[in-house]
Design a protein around this motif. Structure first.
Motif, PDB file in Angstrom:
ATOM      1  N   ALA A  70      -3.637   4.644  -8.873  1.00 47.29           N
ATOM      2  CA  ALA A  70      -4.694   4.562  -7.911  1.00 47.29           C
ATOM      3  C   ALA A  70      -5.559   3.152  -8.151  1.00 47.29           C
ATOM      4  O   ALA A  70      -5.943   2.596  -7.076  1.00 47.29           O
ATOM      5  CB  ALA A  70      -5.715   5.692  -8.336  1.00 47.29           C
ATOM      6  N   MET A  71      -5.521   2.878  -9.274  1.00 45.77           N
ATOM      7  CA  MET A  71      -6.211   1.501  -9.612  1.00 45.77           C
ATOM      8  C   MET A  71      -5.556   0.494  -8.822  1.00 45.77           C
ATOM      9  O   MET A  71      -6.229  -0.677  -8.285  1.00 45.77           O
ATOM     10  CB  MET A  71      -6.563   1.427 -10.951  1.00 45.77           C
ATOM     11  N   ARG A  72      -4.513   0.255  -9.098  1.00 44.23           N
ATOM     12  CA  ARG A  72      -3.620  -0.716  -8.270  1.00 44.23           C
ATOM     13  C   ARG A  72      -3.761  -0.738  -6.797  1.00 44.23           C
ATOM     14  O   ARG A  72      -3.991  -1.649  -6.125  1.00 44.23           O
ATOM     15  CB  ARG A  72      -2.182  -0.498  -8.512  1.00 44.23           C
ATOM     16  N   LEU A  73      -3.693   0.378  -6.113  1.00 40.88           N
ATOM     17  CA  LEU A  73      -4.147   0.596  -4.832  1.00 40.88           C
ATOM     18  C   LEU A  73      -5.516   0.310  -4.563  1.00 40.88           C
ATOM     19  O   LEU A  73      -5.621  -0.562  -3.585  1.00 40.88           O
ATOM     20  CB  LEU A  73      -4.074   1.995  -4.365  1.00 40.88           C
TER      21      LEU A  73
ATOM     22  N   GLN B 169     -12.363   1.398   3.181  1.00 40.39           N
ATOM     23  CA  GLN B 169     -12.249   2.918   3.135  1.00 40.39           C
ATOM     24  C   GLN B 169     -11.099   3.071   2.284  1.00 40.39           C
ATOM     25  O   GLN B 169     -11.283   4.118   1.731  1.00 40.39           O
ATOM     26  CB  GLN B 169     -12.094   3.359   4.678  1.00 40.39           C
ATOM     27  N   LEU B 170     -10.146   2.478   2.418  1.00 37.60           N
ATOM     28  CA  LEU B 170      -8.754   2.740   1.690  1.00 37.60           C
ATOM     29  C   LEU B 170      -9.277   2.312   0.109  1.00 37.60           C
ATOM     30  O   LEU B 170      -9.072   3.206  -0.775  1.00 37.60           O
ATOM     31  CB  LEU B 170      -7.604   1.916   2.116  1.00 37.60           C
ATOM     32  N   MET B 171     -10.170   1.339  -0.051  1.00 36.30           N
ATOM     33  CA  MET B 171     -10.528   1.188  -1.485  1.00 36.30           C
ATOM     34  C   MET B 171     -11.472   2.276  -1.922  1.00 36.30           C
ATOM     35  O   MET B 171     -11.180   2.646  -3.163  1.00 36.30           O
ATOM     36  CB  MET B 171     -11.418  -0.191  -1.349  1.00 36.30           C
ATOM     37  N   THR B 172     -12.232   2.944  -1.177  1.00 35.54           N
ATOM     38  CA  THR B 172     -13.047   3.884  -1.510  1.00 35.54           C
ATOM     39  C   THR B 172     -12.222   5.231  -1.710  1.00 35.54           C
ATOM     40  O   THR B 172     -12.229   5.792  -2.960  1.00 35.54           O
ATOM     41  CB  THR B 172     -14.019   4.428  -0.226  1.00 35.54           C
TER      42      THR B 172
ATOM     43  N   ALA C 204       0.978  -1.144   0.067  1.00 35.33           N
ATOM     44  CA  ALA C 204       0.032   0.051  -0.023  1.00 35.33           C
ATOM     45  C   ALA C 204       0.876   1.395  -0.065  1.00 35.33           C
ATOM     46  O   ALA C 204       0.485   2.216  -0.693  1.00 35.33           O
ATOM     47  CB  ALA C 204      -0.864   0.174   1.183  1.00 35.33           C
ATOM     48  N   ARG C 205       1.875   1.316   0.877  1.00 35.61           N
ATOM     49  CA  ARG C 205       2.896   2.364   0.846  1.00 35.61           C
ATOM     50  C   ARG C 205       3.671   2.740  -0.761  1.00 35.61           C
ATOM     51  O   ARG C 205       3.736   3.620  -1.034  1.00 35.61           O
ATOM     52  CB  ARG C 205       3.955   2.250   1.864  1.00 35.61           C
ATOM     53  N   GLY C 206       3.843   1.504  -1.144  1.00 35.99           N
ATOM     54  CA  GLY C 206       4.418   1.448  -2.463  1.00 35.99           C
ATOM     55  C   GLY C 206       3.552   2.112  -3.477  1.00 35.99           C
ATOM     56  O   GLY C 206       3.993   2.947  -4.303  1.00 35.99           O
TER      57      GLY C 206
END
Length: 98
Positions: free
Chosen positions: A53-56, A67-70, A33-35
């Motif tokens: 953004a799509m990879r995250l 929430q991170l996905m959103t 996620a940090r990457g």
């Protein structure tokens, strides 16, 4: 807004009651996620921003980090280099490290 416990629940559901494996998967999630957040920060142009953004978003979805996905989904359609969005994403990621 963020529920770091949801990640732990998703990991435990995936690997059972193996605390060492849960810890290891959590570390892998955080590093990845940090990457992806770093890739967002370094993105040159809308295309690179969207890809990062799509990879995250995909990573967050696969780990049940809703929430991170959103946030990542909002970033996909957002403005490249949006400092407010990047800060929100980093806060969300950091909430899982606590």
């Amino acid at each position: 807004m963020y529920d770091p416990g949801a990640l732990e629940t998703a990991l435990a559901a995936a690997v059972g009651d193996d605390p060492a494996l849960v810890t290891e998967l959590r570390s892998v999630f955080l590093a990845s996620a940090r990457g992806h957040a770093d890739a967002l920060d370094r993105a040159v142009g809308a295309s690179e921003w969207r890809v990062a953004a799509m990879r995250l978003q995909g990573l967050a979805a696969s780990f049940g980090a809703v929430q991170l996905m959103t946030l990542a989904e909002r970033a996909v359609g957002g403005v490249p280099g949006d400092a407010t969005m990047l800060a929100a994403i980093r806060r969300a990621i950091d909430s899982f490290a606590a």
